[in-house]
Design an enzyme around this catalytic site. Structure first.
Site, PDB file in Angstrom:
ATOM      1  N   CYS A  94       0.896  -1.285  -0.042  1.00  0.00           N
ATOM      2  CA  CYS A  94       0.160   0.123   0.008  1.00  0.00           C
ATOM      3  C   CYS A  94       0.953   1.244   0.167  1.00  0.00           C
ATOM      4  O   CYS A  94       0.465   2.311  -0.425  1.00  0.00           O
ATOM      5  CB  CYS A  94      -0.828   0.018   1.349  1.00  0.00           C
ATOM      6  SG  CYS A  94      -2.045  -1.436   1.484  1.00  0.00           S
ATOM      7  N   HIS A 142      -3.134   7.135   2.891  1.00  0.00           N
ATOM      8  CA  HIS A 142      -3.728   5.740   2.235  1.00  0.00           C
ATOM      9  C   HIS A 142      -4.983   5.219   2.697  1.00  0.00           C
ATOM     10  O   HIS A 142      -5.269   5.435   3.924  1.00  0.00           O
ATOM     11  CB  HIS A 142      -2.718   4.427   2.722  1.00  0.00           C
ATOM     12  CG  HIS A 142      -3.167   3.164   2.420  1.00  0.00           C
ATOM     13  ND1 HIS A 142      -3.812   3.100   1.425  1.00  0.00           N
ATOM     14  CD2 HIS A 142      -3.226   1.968   3.382  1.00  0.00           C
ATOM     15  CE1 HIS A 142      -4.206   1.538   1.251  1.00  0.00           C
ATOM     16  NE2 HIS A 142      -3.851   1.374   2.610  1.00  0.00           N
ATOM     17  N   ASN A 176     -10.100  -0.438   0.470  1.00  0.00           N
ATOM     18  CA  ASN A 176      -8.782  -0.414   0.268  1.00  0.00           C
ATOM     19  C   ASN A 176      -8.208  -0.925  -1.131  1.00  0.00           C
ATOM     20  O   ASN A 176      -8.254  -2.079  -1.328  1.00  0.00           O
ATOM     21  CB  ASN A 176      -8.140  -1.191   1.118  1.00  0.00           C
ATOM     22  CG  ASN A 176      -6.663  -1.195   1.433  1.00  0.00           C
ATOM     23  OD1 ASN A 176      -5.859  -0.725   0.340  1.00  0.00           O
ATOM     24  ND2 ASN A 176      -6.258  -1.534   2.700  1.00  0.00           N
TER      25      ASN A 176
END
Length: 331
Positions: free
Chosen positions: A116, A258, A288
């Site tokens: 990520c 993020h 996500n």
């Protein structure tokens, strides 16, 4: 010529597949409900790539949008960096597939795996190529088709992940251009690598009919430990960026974190006193999307008229590894 140049973000683009998986859809697949998901994550839906779409297909659309925004063609590129943990293949790289689809023969192309945090890592690599004078135009793409690595019987993980791609063209700035990448700060802690894993397909757990079933081709996560460490490392990286440049949090126009979990985002923002209206949040509509998360969130805010040229932007992320990083820029 080393150190003579600075880089800027010349163009941005994104792509979200039109297929949407809502919380109501998940209620029919696993023991969960909309309120439980929203309370714990803030996620209401996530986008899902079509069966015939691979990661480089998503990259191509996002990249074409970014190139158009930058006003250059694919043949003007010097390098292509694709940040992903869900590429088309183990080899060849997704970046090479993208290079071919864009029609940019000869351009150096490679994949970068930092989960990520991948997009922040990728931007940093592009910035360094440009700072040294080696390249003028670098395409950085964050893209994932993560839903194909999700166990839809595991309610702890299947509610989280979605698909998408975001792309930025990073280019050499003019000497007097104030809108530049100012600094980036990257870290990793391999001792925490077991908190978030996708093991099958590596040499430790190769694809095989005899592969251990408990491993499976799925994302595995220790949620509580991830939450605690995510808040810690993103806060540390933000402090590092601000302190290194003697920037007060009040000078930052937008924090683009993020998009993993709304509670993590809120906890990081609270540590700096960032008001909610200065924090970009898109996790409710994308879930996500790992390496695609930050460029997708940025693009959503930009398209909404929030992010504008000349603003101070702070990016921050954490990911499997555990990797972490921040990047301060004036857009």
């Amino acid at each position: 010529m080393a150190g003579m140049f600075r880089s800027r973000v010349a163009g941005t683009g994104s792509y979200l597949p039109p297929n949407v998986l809502t919380n109501a859809d998940l209620e029919k697949m696993v023991d969960t409900n909309d309120q439980w998901i929203v309370d714990r994550t803030g996620i209401k839906q996530r986008h899902i790539a079509a069966k015939d779409q691979v990661t480089s297909d998503l990259c191509k659309i996002a990249s074409e949008n970014a190139l158009k925004d930058a006003g250059i063609s694919a043949t003007d590129l010097d390098a292509i960096i694709v940040c992903t943990v869900s590429g088309d293949n183990i080899m060849p790289s997704t970046a090479c597939a993208l290079q071919h689809k864009l029609g940019a023969p000869g351009v150096m192309s490679f994949d970068l795996s930092a989960a990520c945090t991948g997009f922040v890592y990728g931007l940093t690599v592009a910035d360094q190529f440009i700072r040294t004078g080696m390249f003028k135009n670098v395409l950085v793409v964050g893209a994932e088709v993560l839903h194909r690595f999700v166990d839809y019987t595991d309610r702890e993980t299947c509610i989280l992940f979605g698909d998408g791609a975001g792309a930025w063209v990073v280019t050499r700035a003019q000497a007097n251009d104030p809108n530049i990448i100012i600094s980036s700060h990257l870290h990793a802690d391999g001792s925490l690598g077991d908190l978030l894993t996708l093991s099958t397909g590596g040499t430790g757990y190769p694809f095989s009919p005899a592969a251990e079933p408990e491993k499976g081709p799925y994302v595995k996560m220790k949620g509580r430990e991830i939450f605690k460490n995510a808040v810690r490392v993103m806060s540390t990286c933000c402090h590092e960026a601000l302190n290194a440049n003697k920037v007060d949090p009040s000078e930052v126009d937008w924090l683009v974190p993020h998009q993993a979990n709304n509670r993590i985002i809120e906890a990081v923002a609270e540590r700096f006193g960032f008001p909610k209206d200065k924090v970009v949040v898109s996790v409710d509509e994308t879930g996500n999307t790992s390496a695609a998360s930050i460029p997708l969130a940025f693009q959503i805010a930009k398209d909404a008229g929030k992010i504008k040229r000349g603003q101070m932007i702070l990016l921050t992320a954490f990911g499997a590894g555990l990797t972490s990083g921040s990047l301060l820029m004036r857009y």
